[in-house]
Scaffold this motif. Sequence first.
Motif, PDB file in Angstrom:
ATOM      1  N   LEU A  45       0.827  -1.214   0.000  1.00  0.00           N
ATOM      2  CA  LEU A  45       0.000   0.000   0.000  1.00  0.00           C
ATOM      3  C   LEU A  45       0.857   1.257   0.000  1.00  0.00           C
ATOM      4  CD1 LEU A  45      -2.996  -0.764   2.360  1.00  0.00           C
ATOM      5  CD2 LEU A  45      -2.969  -0.586  -0.113  1.00  0.00           C
ATOM      6  N   THR A  46       2.037   1.180   0.619  1.00  0.00           N
ATOM      7  CA  THR A  46       2.877   2.383   0.618  1.00  0.00           C
ATOM      8  C   THR A  46       3.267   2.756  -0.813  1.00  0.00           C
ATOM      9  OG1 THR A  46       4.890   1.112   0.920  1.00  0.00           O
ATOM     10  CG2 THR A  46       3.805   1.921   2.894  1.00  0.00           C
ATOM     11  N   TYR A  47       3.385   1.727  -1.695  1.00  0.00           N
ATOM     12  CA  TYR A  47       3.660   2.046  -3.097  1.00  0.00           C
ATOM     13  C   TYR A  47       2.442   2.667  -3.777  1.00  0.00           C
ATOM     14  CZ  TYR A  47       8.040  -0.526  -2.926  1.00  0.00           C
ATOM     15  OH  TYR A  47       9.302  -0.940  -2.636  1.00  0.00           O
ATOM     16  N   ALA A  48       1.250   2.332  -3.244  1.00  0.00           N
ATOM     17  CA  ALA A  48       0.038   2.888  -3.839  1.00  0.00           C
ATOM     18  C   ALA A  48       0.030   4.414  -3.731  1.00  0.00           C
ATOM     19  CB  ALA A  48      -1.194   2.295  -3.169  1.00  0.00           C
ATOM     20  N   PHE A  49       0.640   4.949  -2.657  1.00  0.00           N
ATOM     21  CA  PHE A  49       0.728   6.408  -2.521  1.00  0.00           C
ATOM     22  C   PHE A  49       1.441   6.986  -3.747  1.00  0.00           C
ATOM     23  CE2 PHE A  49       0.251   5.140   1.875  1.00  0.00           C
ATOM     24  CZ  PHE A  49      -0.474   6.160   2.447  1.00  0.00           C
ATOM     25  N   VAL A  50       2.556   6.356  -4.104  1.00  0.00           N
ATOM     26  CA  VAL A  50       3.314   6.836  -5.257  1.00  0.00           C
ATOM     27  C   VAL A  50       2.469   6.720  -6.523  1.00  0.00           C
ATOM     28  CG1 VAL A  50       5.457   6.613  -6.511  1.00  0.00           C
ATOM     29  CG2 VAL A  50       5.367   5.970  -4.127  1.00  0.00           C
ATOM     30  N   ALA A  51       1.761   5.586  -6.634  1.00  0.00           N
ATOM     31  CA  ALA A  51       0.970   5.357  -7.847  1.00  0.00           C
ATOM     32  C   ALA A  51      -0.140   6.394  -7.978  1.00  0.00           C
ATOM     33  CB  ALA A  51       0.390   3.942  -7.825  1.00  0.00           C
ATOM     34  N   ILE A  52      -0.755   6.774  -6.854  1.00  0.00           N
ATOM     35  CA  ILE A  52      -1.792   7.818  -6.922  1.00  0.00           C
ATOM     36  C   ILE A  52      -1.183   9.121  -7.429  1.00  0.00           C
ATOM     37  CG2 ILE A  52      -3.437   9.183  -5.594  1.00  0.00           C
ATOM     38  CD1 ILE A  52      -3.609   6.855  -3.644  1.00  0.00           C
ATOM     39  N   GLY A  53      -0.003   9.435  -6.900  1.00  0.00           N
ATOM     40  CA  GLY A  53       0.683  10.640  -7.352  1.00  0.00           C
ATOM     41  C   GLY A  53       0.969  10.581  -8.838  1.00  0.00           C
ATOM     42  N   VAL A 208      -3.639   2.639   5.885  1.00  0.00           N
ATOM     43  CA  VAL A 208      -4.889   2.664   5.115  1.00  0.00           C
ATOM     44  C   VAL A 208      -5.566   4.021   5.285  1.00  0.00           C
ATOM     45  CG1 VAL A 208      -7.175   1.659   4.892  1.00  0.00           C
ATOM     46  CG2 VAL A 208      -5.212   0.183   5.235  1.00  0.00           C
ATOM     47  N   GLY A 209      -5.558   4.527   6.515  1.00  0.00           N
ATOM     48  CA  GLY A 209      -6.167   5.833   6.758  1.00  0.00           C
ATOM     49  C   GLY A 209      -5.511   6.922   5.944  1.00  0.00           C
ATOM     50  N   MET A 210      -4.172   6.947   5.969  1.00  0.00           N
ATOM     51  CA  MET A 210      -3.442   7.947   5.199  1.00  0.00           C
ATOM     52  C   MET A 210      -3.728   7.794   3.706  1.00  0.00           C
ATOM     53  SD  MET A 210      -1.695   9.659   7.357  1.00  0.00           S
ATOM     54  CE  MET A 210      -0.350  10.447   6.532  1.00  0.00           C
ATOM     55  N   LEU A 213      -6.897   9.340   2.909  1.00  0.00           N
ATOM     56  CA  LEU A 213      -6.728  10.794   2.925  1.00  0.00           C
ATOM     57  C   LEU A 213      -6.168  11.266   1.576  1.00  0.00           C
ATOM     58  CD1 LEU A 213      -7.075  12.962   5.154  1.00  0.00           C
ATOM     59  CD2 LEU A 213      -4.588  12.872   5.417  1.00  0.00           C
ATOM     60  N   CYS A 214      -5.124  10.583   1.126  1.00  0.00           N
ATOM     61  CA  CYS A 214      -4.512  10.953  -0.150  1.00  0.00           C
ATOM     62  C   CYS A 214      -5.494  10.755  -1.302  1.00  0.00           C
ATOM     63  CB  CYS A 214      -3.258  10.124  -0.399  1.00  0.00           C
ATOM     64  SG  CYS A 214      -1.885  10.619   0.612  1.00  0.00           S
ATOM     65  N   LEU A 215      -6.253   9.654  -1.238  1.00  0.00           N
ATOM     66  CA  LEU A 215      -7.235   9.403  -2.295  1.00  0.00           C
ATOM     67  C   LEU A 215      -8.223  10.552  -2.390  1.00  0.00           C
ATOM     68  CD1 LEU A 215      -8.129   5.608  -1.974  1.00  0.00           C
ATOM     69  CD2 LEU A 215      -7.201   6.766  -3.958  1.00  0.00           C
ATOM     70  N   PHE A 216      -8.669  11.019  -1.221  1.00  0.00           N
ATOM     71  CA  PHE A 216      -9.665  12.091  -1.254  1.00  0.00           C
ATOM     72  C   PHE A 216      -9.053  13.406  -1.721  1.00  0.00           C
ATOM     73  CE2 PHE A 216     -12.158   9.255   1.607  1.00  0.00           C
ATOM     74  CZ  PHE A 216     -13.229   9.119   0.738  1.00  0.00           C
ATOM     75  N   VAL A 217      -7.802  13.653  -1.319  1.00  0.00           N
ATOM     76  CA  VAL A 217      -7.142  14.858  -1.826  1.00  0.00           C
ATOM     77  C   VAL A 217      -7.038  14.776  -3.352  1.00  0.00           C
ATOM     78  CG1 VAL A 217      -4.986  16.145  -1.893  1.00  0.00           C
ATOM     79  CG2 VAL A 217      -5.836  15.286   0.280  1.00  0.00           C
ATOM     80  N   ALA A 218      -6.584  13.611  -3.829  1.00  0.00           N
ATOM     81  CA  ALA A 218      -6.430  13.438  -5.278  1.00  0.00           C
ATOM     82  C   ALA A 218      -7.767  13.587  -5.984  1.00  0.00           C
ATOM     83  CB  ALA A 218      -5.818  12.067  -5.582  1.00  0.00           C
ATOM     84  N   ARG A 219      -8.813  13.016  -5.374  1.00  0.00           N
ATOM     85  CA  ARG A 219     -10.134  13.080  -5.975  1.00  0.00           C
ATOM     86  C   ARG A 219     -10.634  14.525  -6.023  1.00  0.00           C
ATOM     87  NH1 ARG A 219     -14.968  13.539  -4.258  1.00  0.00           N
ATOM     88  NH2 ARG A 219     -16.668  12.906  -5.626  1.00  0.00           N
ATOM     89  N   PHE A 220     -10.346  15.234  -4.916  1.00  0.00           N
ATOM     90  CA  PHE A 220     -10.763  16.641  -4.874  1.00  0.00           C
ATOM     91  C   PHE A 220     -10.079  17.423  -5.994  1.00  0.00           C
ATOM     92  CE2 PHE A 220      -9.885  20.971  -3.423  1.00  0.00           C
ATOM     93  CZ  PHE A 220     -11.180  21.430  -3.298  1.00  0.00           C
ATOM     94  N   VAL A 221      -8.761  17.194  -6.141  1.00  0.00           N
ATOM     95  CA  VAL A 221      -8.023  17.918  -7.174  1.00  0.00           C
ATOM     96  C   VAL A 221      -8.542  17.552  -8.553  1.00  0.00           C
ATOM     97  CG1 VAL A 221      -5.771  18.163  -8.277  1.00  0.00           C
ATOM     98  CG2 VAL A 221      -5.955  18.183  -5.800  1.00  0.00           C
ATOM     99  N   SER A 300      -6.966   6.493 -13.381  1.00  0.00           N
ATOM    100  CA  SER A 300      -7.879   6.192 -12.289  1.00  0.00           C
ATOM    101  C   SER A 300      -7.122   6.088 -10.971  1.00  0.00           C
ATOM    102  CB  SER A 300      -8.598   4.884 -12.581  1.00  0.00           C
ATOM    103  OG  SER A 300      -9.062   4.309 -11.406  1.00  0.00           O
ATOM    104  N   ILE A 301      -7.470   6.946 -10.007  1.00  0.00           N
ATOM    105  CA  ILE A 301      -6.734   6.922  -8.745  1.00  0.00           C
ATOM    106  C   ILE A 301      -7.027   5.657  -7.954  1.00  0.00           C
ATOM    107  CG2 ILE A 301      -6.267   9.367  -8.450  1.00  0.00           C
ATOM    108  CD1 ILE A 301      -8.759   9.695  -6.952  1.00  0.00           C
ATOM    109  N   LEU A 302      -8.254   5.138  -8.069  1.00  0.00           N
ATOM    110  CA  LEU A 302      -8.532   3.872  -7.388  1.00  0.00           C
ATOM    111  C   LEU A 302      -7.801   2.732  -8.066  1.00  0.00           C
ATOM    112  CD1 LEU A 302     -12.299   3.874  -6.439  1.00  0.00           C
ATOM    113  CD2 LEU A 302     -10.328   4.009  -4.960  1.00  0.00           C
ATOM    114  N   GLY A 303      -7.750   2.784  -9.400  1.00  0.00           N
ATOM    115  CA  GLY A 303      -7.030   1.766 -10.155  1.00  0.00           C
ATOM    116  C   GLY A 303      -5.581   1.690  -9.712  1.00  0.00           C
ATOM    117  N   ALA A 304      -4.985   2.851  -9.415  1.00  0.00           N
ATOM    118  CA  ALA A 304      -3.584   2.867  -9.000  1.00  0.00           C
ATOM    119  C   ALA A 304      -3.379   2.025  -7.745  1.00  0.00           C
ATOM    120  CB  ALA A 304      -3.141   4.303  -8.749  1.00  0.00           C
ATOM    121  N   VAL A 305      -4.327   2.120  -6.805  1.00  0.00           N
ATOM    122  CA  VAL A 305      -4.198   1.346  -5.574  1.00  0.00           C
ATOM    123  C   VAL A 305      -4.221  -0.141  -5.896  1.00  0.00           C
ATOM    124  CG1 VAL A 305      -5.227   0.861  -3.337  1.00  0.00           C
ATOM    125  CG2 VAL A 305      -5.296   3.174  -4.266  1.00  0.00           C
ATOM    126  N   TYR A 306      -5.199  -0.541  -6.728  1.00  0.00           N
ATOM    127  CA  TYR A 306      -5.283  -1.958  -7.086  1.00  0.00           C
ATOM    128  C   TYR A 306      -4.046  -2.389  -7.867  1.00  0.00           C
ATOM    129  CZ  TYR A 306     -10.136  -2.022  -5.589  1.00  0.00           C
ATOM    130  OH  TYR A 306     -11.269  -1.959  -4.837  1.00  0.00           O
TER     131      TYR A 306
END
Lengths: 399, 308
Positions: A45-53, A208-210, A213-221, A300-306
């Motif tokens: 999941l820590t890599y998912a942060f990078v993928a969302i970015g 997971v919480g963080m 948080l990042c997902l929602f920031v990304a979604r907002f942007v 897709s930001i959710l796709g990045a997590v998967y």
Amino acid sequence: MKTSSPMKWFVSREGLYYLGLAALLVIILPLLLDPFRLNMVGKYLTYAFVAIGLVMCWGKAGILSLGQGVFFGLGGYCMAMFLKLEASSPENTAIQSTPGIPDFMDWNQLTALPWFWEPFHSFSFTLLAVIGVPVLLAFVIGLAMFTRRVGGVYFAIITQAIAAVLTILIIGQQGFTGGVNGITDLQTLKGWDIRTDEARTTLYFICVGMLFLCLFVARFVQNSKLGRILVAMNAQETRVRFSGYDVAAFKIFVFCLAAAFAGVGGAMFTLIVGFMSPSFIGIVASIEMVIFCALGGRLSILGAVYGALLVNAAKSGFSESFPELWPFAMGALFIGVVLAFPNGMAGLYQSYVMPLEDKIFKRKKVKATAAAEPQAVKPTVEKADDYDPMIDNYSPEKS
Amino acid sequence: MFDGYTSSELMSIFAMQGFAGLSLFSVFVLMALGLTIIFGQMGVINMAHGEFMILGAYTTYLTSGFFQSYLPGLFGGYFFVAMILAFLVCAALGALVEWLMIRHLYHRPLDTLLATWGLSLIMQQAYRSIFGAREVGVDLPEWMLGAFNVTDLVQLPINGLFVMIIALSIAVGLYLLMYRSGYGKKVRAVVQNRPMAEAVGINSAGIDRATFALGCGIAGVAGAAFTMIGSTGPSSGQAYIVDTFLVVVFGGAQSLVGTIVSAFGISQAQSTMEFFLSGSMAKVLTLLVVIGILMLRPEGLMALKVRR
């Protein structure tokens, strides 16, 4: 989007996707997996942060950075430095010739703590640095590059060179950074032992919480006007520029945002894995991070997590049983994703599963989906057809 | 960092390190020439370029083994056969790769980068499975051993000199091919205006394939030359790819002269600084300076003057 209330959003189609991911990460995986495996999922999941970015930066804005490992590493090293200082208190390191400094410095005949390690005694400074240092570097790089209109391929190659520089620097300056071994033997976070199973499970949930948080920031942007300018910039940069927008500023912003996500991911990585070393942040690691994003779906930001979860799970699975085969599979993945389905799993989902969903749920949820779909989903489909970054990104001085 | 050296000492240090840097220079030139053609002319980022080079090196390794066992009398000349074989093998594979992969990705340079990176992973692992993870080297024929003594301090090994000569002759040959031949004219026509080139009867798909194959073939020759000065392992190609891309971009993507100049500058800077600093710091400083200059001149040192 702004008009719909939060409750309505949760029963919309998009909201259900988020709920599904949350259920998977918070309920299903912790119930299914033992603490060791859960810790591994946390690491993925820590890599998912990078993928969302990367989704924001590459998928939306068309800026492919091959140096996200740099930001991941900076975040991770900042956290590791704090933990290392805590682990090398004068009592713990009494047998060294200079007690009170990290063990690898002692081995390299350093007698005093280097100046840039000093601020990492403070936890609040560390938290600030985890985001601040990567963002600062990203800002400097972005300012230098985007105002000079360096883009596309040139940017990718230069960020890759920066990743090379950082790795060489970390490995070369053994006394300050721990060299190839990295910063190891981390024990406590403010007196809390991070090596026990309970601590690791807690860290997983914090991660997971963080992530959300990042997902929602990304979604907002992505749903704000800014996000749409980014997409427009990717398709027709010159037109956006001539409409009066400062293209460079938007690019710098999204690059810094991606760096901040990566930094948070890196810090979580250090906490969850318990050490940090250059092998997680070099050129190879940085490019692998791009495939997480590409496989999940670069839009897709959710796709990045998967994507991050799947590739890493496959990697662990493969390299446990067939270590020889993994590079082949990874290579095929790169080629296959680029050639066959450039929009990744999210794209496949949209074209094959979504119509099915529509058929099944048509009568029930027609209103809720209608509210969520047009903005959140449609642009990705349209963009797939005229994806042509060469028009603008290839020649930096085009206009 | 110059403390404690007299000026005459400094001069001889610079001369010595300059000559030492020449072998790095030939490596850069050999690798970068193939890349320049593919990247500069076609806009394709070939991250598997290093692996094509290694393919050339392994071809040379196999050829030398063949000559040793079956034609020991001709061993002195095996290298020239190996070079031709390496070119053919790599060009054939390059044409195949272009047909399978690259031709679907024109106009998506960032995607070619990812796809060829995947190709490089596959090729690396294939080498590892076939030839083993250990590095292999070839036996040099006798005439290549030894060195010229230029001065008391400076020695030029013959094999290094030979590689340098190969590098420069490929550069000259390439220049003639690209700027003085009908084929080169066609390539440049396709690059500048594809629909117009097609309209006057140029087979642009064929030109693309030939150009990609040519670039890969040159990589193969580079790999063959490489075995003369060092040993080859499955991941040796990846070690150079970032530096080489910087060389190409720094020189100006479409300029052959720029590539050579930037390869010379980068290798000399690195080699000279290595004497005063540690090897890794020299590399870091060189890369940082290159990145810095690229930020000031994004189009590279010798960009073509094109009206935009």
